[in-house]
Design a protein around this motif. Structure first.
Motif, PDB file in Angstrom:
ATOM      1  N   HIS A 115       4.819 -20.244  39.631  1.00 52.26           N
ATOM      2  CA  HIS A 115       4.437 -19.133  40.518  1.00 52.26           C
ATOM      3  C   HIS A 115       5.527 -18.852  41.565  1.00 52.26           C
ATOM      4  N   GLY A 147      -6.179 -18.844  42.330  1.00 47.48           N
ATOM      5  CA  GLY A 147      -7.566 -19.197  42.047  1.00 47.48           C
ATOM      6  C   GLY A 147      -7.762 -20.701  41.929  1.00 47.48           C
ATOM      7  N   GLY A 173      -8.320 -18.451  46.488  1.00 48.19           N
ATOM      8  CA  GLY A 173      -8.724 -17.429  45.505  1.00 48.19           C
ATOM      9  C   GLY A 173     -10.149 -17.664  45.020  1.00 48.19           C
ATOM     10  N   ASP A 177     -13.403 -15.308  45.146  1.00 43.84           N
ATOM     11  CA  ASP A 177     -14.261 -15.064  43.978  1.00 43.84           C
ATOM     12  C   ASP A 177     -15.727 -15.383  44.293  1.00 43.84           C
ATOM     13  N   GLY A 190     -10.916 -11.364  44.372  1.00 44.62           N
ATOM     14  CA  GLY A 190      -9.809 -11.028  45.285  1.00 44.62           C
ATOM     15  C   GLY A 190      -9.600  -9.536  45.428  1.00 44.62           C
ATOM     16  N   GLY A 291      -1.944 -15.609  42.654  1.00 45.88           N
ATOM     17  CA  GLY A 291      -2.742 -14.384  42.623  1.00 45.88           C
ATOM     18  C   GLY A 291      -3.072 -13.804  43.988  1.00 45.88           C
ATOM     19  N   ASN A 295      -2.509  -9.983  47.922  1.00 47.41           N
ATOM     20  CA  ASN A 295      -3.392  -9.468  48.984  1.00 47.41           C
ATOM     21  C   ASN A 295      -2.624  -8.747  50.106  1.00 47.41           C
ATOM     22  N   ASP A 320      -1.086 -14.424  37.166  1.00 49.09           N
ATOM     23  CA  ASP A 320      -0.442 -15.187  36.093  1.00 49.09           C
ATOM     24  C   ASP A 320       0.385 -14.301  35.158  1.00 49.09           C
TER      25      ASP A 320
HETATM   26  O1  KG4 Z   1      -2.535 -16.980  40.097  1.00 49.42           O
HETATM   27  P1  KG4 Z   1      -3.752 -16.441  39.480  1.00 49.42           P
HETATM   28  O2  KG4 Z   1      -3.645 -15.217  38.601  1.00 49.42           O
HETATM   29  O3  KG4 Z   1      -4.474 -17.537  38.611  1.00 49.42           O
HETATM   30  C1  KG4 Z   1      -4.495 -18.882  39.006  1.00 49.42           C
HETATM   31  O4  KG4 Z   1      -3.492 -19.599  38.764  1.00 49.42           O
HETATM   32  O5  KG4 Z   1      -5.510 -19.244  39.640  1.00 49.42           O
HETATM   33  O6  KG4 Z   1      -4.775 -16.163  40.671  1.00 49.42           O
HETATM   34  C2  KG4 Z   1      -6.046 -15.619  40.452  1.00 49.42           C
HETATM   35  C3  KG4 Z   1      -6.747 -15.555  41.799  1.00 49.42           C
HETATM   36  C4  KG4 Z   1      -8.214 -15.145  41.688  1.00 49.42           C
HETATM   37  O7  KG4 Z   1      -8.993 -16.041  42.458  1.00 49.42           O
HETATM   38  C5  KG4 Z   1      -8.226 -13.737  42.296  1.00 49.42           C
HETATM   39  O8  KG4 Z   1      -9.453 -13.410  42.911  1.00 49.42           O
HETATM   40  C6  KG4 Z   1      -7.094 -13.829  43.298  1.00 49.42           C
HETATM   41  O9  KG4 Z   1      -6.108 -14.589  42.652  1.00 49.42           O
HETATM   42  N1  KG4 Z   1      -6.557 -12.509  43.661  1.00 49.42           N
HETATM   43  C7  KG4 Z   1      -6.595 -11.995  44.903  1.00 49.42           C
HETATM   44  C8  KG4 Z   1      -6.054 -10.686  44.834  1.00 49.42           C
HETATM   45  N2  KG4 Z   1      -5.675 -10.460  43.540  1.00 49.42           N
HETATM   46  C9  KG4 Z   1      -5.990 -11.580  42.836  1.00 49.42           C
HETATM   47  N3  KG4 Z   1      -7.070 -12.514  46.046  1.00 49.42           N
HETATM   48  C10 KG4 Z   1      -7.015 -11.753  47.155  1.00 49.42           C
HETATM   49  N4  KG4 Z   1      -6.525 -10.497  47.174  1.00 49.42           N
HETATM   50  C11 KG4 Z   1      -6.033  -9.927  46.049  1.00 49.42           C
HETATM   51  N5  KG4 Z   1      -5.558  -8.686  46.095  1.00 49.42           N
END
Ligand code: KG4
Ligand code: ZN
Length: 353
Positions: A115, A147, A173, A177, A190, A291, A295, A320
């Motif tokens: 990441h 997340g 994250g 959720d 998110g 993720g 934000n 991801d």
């Molecule tokens: O990095 P990622 O795609 O997967 C993991 O490695 O966990 O992160 C996904 C997380 C989810 O909990 C999602 O709700 C959050 O990132 N997320 C956000 C936003 N876009 C995705 N949280 C807050 N604001 C956002 N705009």
């Protein structure tokens, strides 16, 4: 140096080609998100089955989009952990097979470390990508918020870092959720919380920030519970009221105020610690990854409070993707890091940094 990166740790089957650790040649993501949305979270068996169906066409699309054949590819990078066992297995077995059959070195990538490397991408001819102008410099302070992870990491150099602190319970994250579920907003929480928060007052409600002795540790489970109690109070009920019936009783204005207040406090919690770490270690660069780095409120608060300029990468590279895996793979290859054995590389679902 062109590396193809394969990411399948959760619900995205993602493959990309990156050149020299900074140029994005292709980035293809096949998500099974729609299939999981009806269950309010990722269902591991569905994710694994979707990866099986998507992985070979996604690898081919990434090569096509990059205008590459296998002859142009110098190495294969793959996420081997952390993540869901069944999901990781599909990516790793595919990468191992390709490494053997195409005769390419295989690089095993830690997803969370990956990441961070999305921020090293600075150029692309693909349309609609907004990337930093400069690569980050060391020492580099990384706030990794996704997340599955909430971590502050100080990189002295590539492959030389210390974990300053991480969450004791939920990842940020995950808190987004879960709060979305409490107030009846769609999964993933998110993006839906941040959208709803635009209509609300971030100071409508006072919510607690966890106070921990360890200054760089995070905790989000108390905040999530406080939101549940707040929602129950708002409709004049106590803790015995079933949380599944809350969304239909809350007005849209109440939902928006809860979303905005939760988002402000959750984001302030990670920004406070990032600023503290900045003051202690005075890194040359600060980056955000994962993720939650998509934000807008996080970006706004960090830019306002950090004494140095901070650049953000494209939202498509925060959630991801295969590009971050390919980028770290490029650096492993360029810096002479050992390749993995394609005959024996195992998945590591609980891998930490
Ligand atoms: O990095 P990622 O795609 O997967 C993991 O490695 O966990 O992160 C996904 C997380 C989810 O909990 C999602 O709700 C959050 O990132 N997320 C956000 C936003 N876009 C995705 N949280 C807050 N604001 C956002 N705009
Ligand atoms: Zn991730």
């Amino acid at each position: 140096m062109k590396v193809i990166g394969i990411e399948s740790s959760c619900d995205e089957t993602a493959v990309a080609v990156v050149e020299d650790g900074h140029r994005l040649l292709s980035n293809v993501v096949a998500s099974s998100m729609d299939l999981h949305a009806q269950y309010g979270g990722v269902v591991p068996e569905i994710a694994a089955r979707s990866h099986i169906e998507a992985i070979i066409p996604t690898v081919q699309s990434a090569l096509d989009q990059a205008n590459c054949t296998w002859d142009d590819i110098d190495g294969i990078a793959v996420t081997y952990g952390a993540g869901l066992g069944g999901s990781l297995l599909i990516g790793v077995m595919t990468a191992r097979t390709l490494a053997i059959s195409k005769g390419k070195p295989l690089y095993a990538i830690n997803h969370v470390e990956g990441h961070v490397y999305a921020n090293f991408l600075t150029t692309t001819s693909l349309p609609t990508y907004k990337m930093p102008k400069n690569q980050p410099e060391f020492p580099l302070l990384a706030l990794i918020v996704s997340g599955g992870h909430s971590q502050l990491v100080l990189f002295r150099n590539h492959f030389d870092y210390i974990l300053l602190g991480q969450t004791r319970d939920d990842a940020i994250g995950e808190a987004f959720d879960k709060v979305a579920k409490i107030i009846g907003l769609p999964y993933p929480g998110g993006p839906s919380i941040s959208k709803k928060a635009l209509e609300g007052d971030p100071y409508a409600f006072k919510l607690p920030k966890a106070k921990l002795e360890d200054k760089y540790s995070f905790s989000f489970s108390g905040l999530k519970t406080a939101v549940l109690r707040l929602a129950q109070e708002q409709i004049g009920e106590d803790f015995t009221f079933p949380s599944t019936q809350l969304p239909e009783r809350l007005s849209e204005a109440q939902k928006a105020n809860i979303a905005a207040s939760f988002q402000r406090v959750a984001i302030e919690t990670v920004v406070d610690k990032t600023i503290l770490a900045y003051e202690e270690f005075t890194p040359r660069s600060v980056i955000i990854a994962g993720g939650v780095a998509a934000n807008g409120e996080l970006r706004r608060q960090l830019s306002a409070r950090l004494p140095i300029a901070i650049e953000y990468t494209d939202i498509k590279l925060c959630t991801d993707n295969g590009a971050m895996i390919a980028t770290l793979g490029c650096f492993k290859a360029l810096q002479g890091q050992p390749a993995a054995d394609p005959y024996s590389l195992e998945i590591a679902p609980n891998l930490s940094m």
